[in-house]
Design an enzyme around this catalytic site. Structure first.
Site, PDB file in Angstrom:
ATOM      1  N   CYS A 194       1.141  -1.501   0.016  1.00  0.00           N
ATOM      2  CA  CYS A 194      -0.056   0.097   0.022  1.00  0.00           C
ATOM      3  C   CYS A 194       0.951   1.387  -0.286  1.00  0.00           C
ATOM      4  O   CYS A 194       0.027   2.556   0.051  1.00  0.00           O
ATOM      5  CB  CYS A 194      -0.831   0.312   0.916  1.00  0.00           C
ATOM      6  SG  CYS A 194      -2.198  -1.734   1.117  1.00  0.00           S
ATOM      7  N   HIS A 226      -9.445   3.066  -1.422  1.00  0.00           N
ATOM      8  CA  HIS A 226      -7.462   3.229  -1.237  1.00  0.00           C
ATOM      9  C   HIS A 226      -7.393   2.090  -2.595  1.00  0.00           C
ATOM     10  O   HIS A 226      -7.573   0.879  -2.487  1.00  0.00           O
ATOM     11  CB  HIS A 226      -7.831   2.496   0.033  1.00  0.00           C
ATOM     12  CG  HIS A 226      -6.274   1.622   0.325  1.00  0.00           C
ATOM     13  ND1 HIS A 226      -4.833   2.060  -0.052  1.00  0.00           N
ATOM     14  CD2 HIS A 226      -5.812   0.763   0.852  1.00  0.00           C
ATOM     15  CE1 HIS A 226      -4.364   1.694  -0.013  1.00  0.00           C
ATOM     16  NE2 HIS A 226      -4.920   0.472   0.967  1.00  0.00           N
ATOM     17  N   CYS A 263       0.317   2.569   6.783  1.00  0.00           N
ATOM     18  CA  CYS A 263       0.659   1.334   6.720  1.00  0.00           C
ATOM     19  C   CYS A 263       0.683   0.353   5.310  1.00  0.00           C
ATOM     20  O   CYS A 263       0.012   1.063   3.845  1.00  0.00           O
ATOM     21  CB  CYS A 263       0.073   0.604   7.905  1.00  0.00           C
ATOM     22  SG  CYS A 263      -1.353   0.225   6.943  1.00  0.00           S
TER      23      CYS A 263
HETATM   24  C1  LIG Z   1     -14.857  -5.009   4.576  1.00  0.00           C
HETATM   25  C2  LIG Z   1     -15.157  -5.521   3.014  1.00  0.00           C
HETATM   26  C3  LIG Z   1     -15.047  -7.292   3.436  1.00  0.00           C
HETATM   27  C4  LIG Z   1     -16.457  -5.243   2.755  1.00  0.00           C
HETATM   28  O1  LIG Z   1     -16.709  -5.757   1.353  1.00  0.00           O
HETATM   29  P1  LIG Z   1     -18.495  -5.639   0.987  1.00  0.00           P
HETATM   30  O2  LIG Z   1     -19.098  -6.226   1.744  1.00  0.00           O
HETATM   31  O3  LIG Z   1     -18.247  -5.488  -0.585  1.00  0.00           O
HETATM   32  O4  LIG Z   1     -18.705  -3.973   1.523  1.00  0.00           O
HETATM   33  P2  LIG Z   1     -19.831  -2.588   0.498  1.00  0.00           P
HETATM   34  O5  LIG Z   1     -19.377  -2.110   0.400  1.00  0.00           O
HETATM   35  O6  LIG Z   1     -20.825  -4.514  -0.111  1.00  0.00           O
HETATM   36  O7  LIG Z   1     -20.568  -3.492   2.449  1.00  0.00           O
HETATM   37  C5  LIG Z   1     -21.327  -3.797   2.898  1.00  0.00           C
HETATM   38  C6  LIG Z   1     -22.368  -3.492   3.905  1.00  0.00           C
HETATM   39  O8  LIG Z   1     -22.236  -2.510   4.375  1.00  0.00           O
HETATM   40  C7  LIG Z   1     -22.873  -1.715   3.913  1.00  0.00           C
HETATM   41  N1  LIG Z   1     -21.616  -0.220   4.328  1.00  0.00           N
HETATM   42  C8  LIG Z   1     -20.625  -0.272   4.272  1.00  0.00           C
HETATM   43  N2  LIG Z   1     -20.591   1.037   4.088  1.00  0.00           N
HETATM   44  C9  LIG Z   1     -20.913   2.191   5.344  1.00  0.00           C
HETATM   45  C10 LIG Z   1     -21.427   2.932   5.847  1.00  0.00           C
HETATM   46  N3  LIG Z   1     -20.141   3.851   6.134  1.00  0.00           N
HETATM   47  N4  LIG Z   1     -22.746   3.153   6.699  1.00  0.00           N
HETATM   48  C11 LIG Z   1     -23.321   2.600   6.310  1.00  0.00           C
HETATM   49  N5  LIG Z   1     -23.277   1.376   5.482  1.00  0.00           N
HETATM   50  C12 LIG Z   1     -22.560   0.916   5.232  1.00  0.00           C
HETATM   51  C13 LIG Z   1     -23.200  -0.976   2.522  1.00  0.00           C
HETATM   52  O9  LIG Z   1     -23.770  -0.527   2.157  1.00  0.00           O
HETATM   53  C14 LIG Z   1     -23.440  -2.762   2.531  1.00  0.00           C
HETATM   54  O10 LIG Z   1     -25.168  -3.259   3.164  1.00  0.00           O
HETATM   55  P3  LIG Z   1     -25.994  -4.187   2.018  1.00  0.00           P
HETATM   56  O11 LIG Z   1     -25.318  -5.275   2.580  1.00  0.00           O
HETATM   57  O12 LIG Z   1     -26.687  -3.420   3.192  1.00  0.00           O
HETATM   58  O13 LIG Z   1     -25.775  -3.226   0.277  1.00  0.00           O
HETATM   59  C15 LIG Z   1     -13.969  -5.740   1.612  1.00  0.00           C
HETATM   60  O14 LIG Z   1     -14.388  -3.320   1.717  1.00  0.00           O
HETATM   61  C16 LIG Z   1     -12.538  -5.196   2.330  1.00  0.00           C
HETATM   62  O15 LIG Z   1     -12.139  -6.563   2.007  1.00  0.00           O
HETATM   63  N6  LIG Z   1     -11.863  -4.139   2.727  1.00  0.00           N
HETATM   64  C17 LIG Z   1     -10.790  -4.403   3.221  1.00  0.00           C
HETATM   65  C18 LIG Z   1      -9.297  -3.608   1.780  1.00  0.00           C
HETATM   66  C19 LIG Z   1      -8.297  -4.663   2.513  1.00  0.00           C
HETATM   67  O16 LIG Z   1      -8.037  -5.051   3.134  1.00  0.00           O
HETATM   68  N7  LIG Z   1      -7.386  -3.512   2.155  1.00  0.00           N
HETATM   69  C20 LIG Z   1      -5.713  -3.613   2.641  1.00  0.00           C
HETATM   70  C21 LIG Z   1      -5.406  -2.141   3.847  1.00  0.00           C
HETATM   71  S1  LIG Z   1      -3.765  -2.462   3.920  1.00  0.00           S
END
Ligand SMILES: CC(C)(COP(=O)(O)OP(=O)(O)OC[C@H]1O[C@@H](n2cnc3c(N)ncnc32)[C@H](O)[C@@H]1OP(=O)(O)O)[C@@H](O)C(=O)NCCC(=O)NCCS
Length: 432
Positions: free
Chosen positions: A95, A388, A418
């Site tokens: 990242c 990101h 990070c």
């Molecule tokens: C966390 C993660 C698994 C979520 O993926 P996802 O399930 O596809 O996420 P979505 O955007 O569909 O959100 C899931 C639900 O939460 C809800 N949601 C997400 N953020 C929200 C917010 N800020 N407010 C309200 N609801 C929210 C969505 O609306 C969705 O609801 P639904 O199922 O009713 O449609 C994914 O984003 C991820 O892997 N992130 C980490 C990435 C990572 O590891 N990066 C490296 C960093 S070093």
């Protein structure tokens, strides 16, 4: 020892821009990382009124490889009109890949190898290469070598159904087998960072990013992207920013990385995102001779690495003291602090480490950096709301901090990112 060079020899950021950051599978899903990189380079060349022929070097960061364009930077440079003589290479530091691209550019400028450089990064998490199983891979190779149709068909004999299913890409650490999310979950537990604190931080990210979008600060850095194939829809803001969110809504979301006892959810994690960002860099005297008024300068940088099985995403807590020492400055000298928000739990862990006597004594053998004033922290939101795209985030943050410092009449900015592998990257930038 400080990294501050003689007057006129500072590494200047002359201009920068980025694509909108869009949730993976969404608005930018049909654009490969090369498409995104090409767009951002072309826009930057145009905004900076730079003749593409003047470009000596392009360095781009990316994490998920584009198998059709292994050296993304070179292909993007050629595609945006740079001459064949423009050198270009692609770097990967998880990242913090764009941070590495910026540092590689700075080193090339400082050592006199290049004068006019673009550094940044691009990532398309909508276009992750789909892998196949080893048996299917071997069968495909054997079939490609077979000389008769019969032998070609024979190559696939013995394959089971599971062998022909695609192998999903993992966000897991090779050394520990844990995903980023599972590692951040571990950090939340070890540092006692509760769900509500994380959710509050996430809401703050959305509110600040929404405010910086509505008043034009973020859109000013963003090019207008048009959606293929018809190009009749366009986007000039980050589409993950939610104005409908609050702590109560986030509290209802289910934990995703430890479904039973966890506190990390889709709401307090950064989303998978597509996007690209780039900065034009030169030595200060060159920039000024070309008539540019630099956005600011790279005062110092540092990278650090920690044991991935310990606190994987705590790297900035180790790299920041080194960068500050090299800048000859302290945390309290910083006018802005921008920490990449991989997960709320990770940012909050880094902030705790900054102020912890125990951490400073046991891990760094020094006194703690201190507490970050919330009014200076991630003032335009962060990766939780903005998104990101792994390879681009370091350039996005650097550009935003420089622009915000300029709007405030100058000052110092601290950037911390990070990265997987237990890596941390920190910059101190300055603007006048
Ligand atoms: C966390 C993660 C698994 C979520 O993926 P996802 O399930 O596809 O996420 P979505 O955007 O569909 O959100 C899931 C639900 O939460 C809800 N949601 C997400 N953020 C929200 C917010 N800020 N407010 C309200 N609801 C929210 C969505 O609306 C969705 O609801 P639904 O199922 O009713 O449609 C994914 O984003 C991820 O892997 N992130 C980490 C990435 C990572 O590891 N990066 C490296 C960093 S070093």
């Amino acid at each position: 020892m400080t990294q501050s060079p003689a007057p006129g020899k500072r590494i200047a950021f002359v201009a920068g821009c980025r694509t909108p950051f869009a949730k993976a599978g969404g608005f930018l899903a049909d654009e490969t990382s090369l498409d995104l990189a090409r767009c951002v380079l072309a826009e930057l060349v145009s905004r900076a009124e730079l003749k593409a022929e003047a470009l000596d070097l392009v360095v781009l960061g990316t994490v998920v490889p584009n198998v059709a364009a292994a050296n993304l930077a070179r292909e993007a440079a050629l595609a945006c009109g740079a001459p064949a003589s423009t050198d270009a290479f692609t770097v990967s530091r998880a990242c913090a890949s764009a941070n590495q691209a910026i540092v590689s550019a700075a080193q090339a400028i400082a050592s006199g190898q290049a004068e006019v450089v673009i550094a940044g990064g691009a990532e398309s998490l909508s276009n992750v290469p789909i892998l196949v199983s080893k048996p299917l891979s071997r069968a495909l190779v054997a079939a490609s070598k077979a000389r008769t149709l019969g032998n070609r068909i024979k190559a696939f004999r013995g394959l089971k159904l599971k062998d022909v299913l695609p192998v999903p890409p993992a966000l897991a650490e090779v050394s520990t087998g844990l995903t980023m999310g599972e590692s951040a979950e571990k950090m939340a537990k070890e540092n006692g960072i509760g769900r509500e604190e994380q959710d509050r931080f996430a809401v703050r990210s959305h509110e600040l990013a929404a405010a910086a979008t509505d008043d034009g600060r973020l859109p000013a850095e963003i090019l207008r992207a048009y959606q293929p194939p018809r190009y009749d829809a366009s986007l000039q803001e980050d589409d993950g920013i939610r104005r409908d969110t609050d702590v109560a809504t986030l509290a209802a979301l289910r934990p995703v990385f430890d479904r039973r006892y966890g506190s990390l959810t889709a709401g307090n994690s950064s989303p998978l995102t597509d996007g690209a960002a780039a900065l034009l860099m030169m030595r200060e005297d060159k920039a000024k001779a070309e008539g540019y008024r630099p956005l600011g300068y790279l005062r110092s940088y540092a990278f650090a690495a920690v044991d991935p099985s310990d606190q994987l995403l705590l790297g900035p807590a180790y790299s920041t003291p080194i960068a500050l020492d090299r800048a000859g400055l302290t945390l309290s000298d910083m006018d802005l602090v921008d920490l990449h928000e991989a997960f709320a739990a990770q940012v909050l862990s880094v902030l705790r480490a900054f102020e912890s006597e125990t951490f400073a004594r046991e891990k760094l053998n020094r006194s703690p950096l201190g507490t970050v004033d919330e009014a200076k922290l991630n003032v335009e939101g962060g990766s939780i709301a903005i998104g990101h795209p792994f390879g681009a985030t370091g350039a996005r943050i650097t550009l935003s901090v420089l622009n915000e410092l300029t709007r405030r009449g100058g000052g110092f900015g601290l950037i911390g990112v990070c990265a997987a592998g237990g890596l941390g990257a920190s910059f101190v930038v300055e603007s006048e």
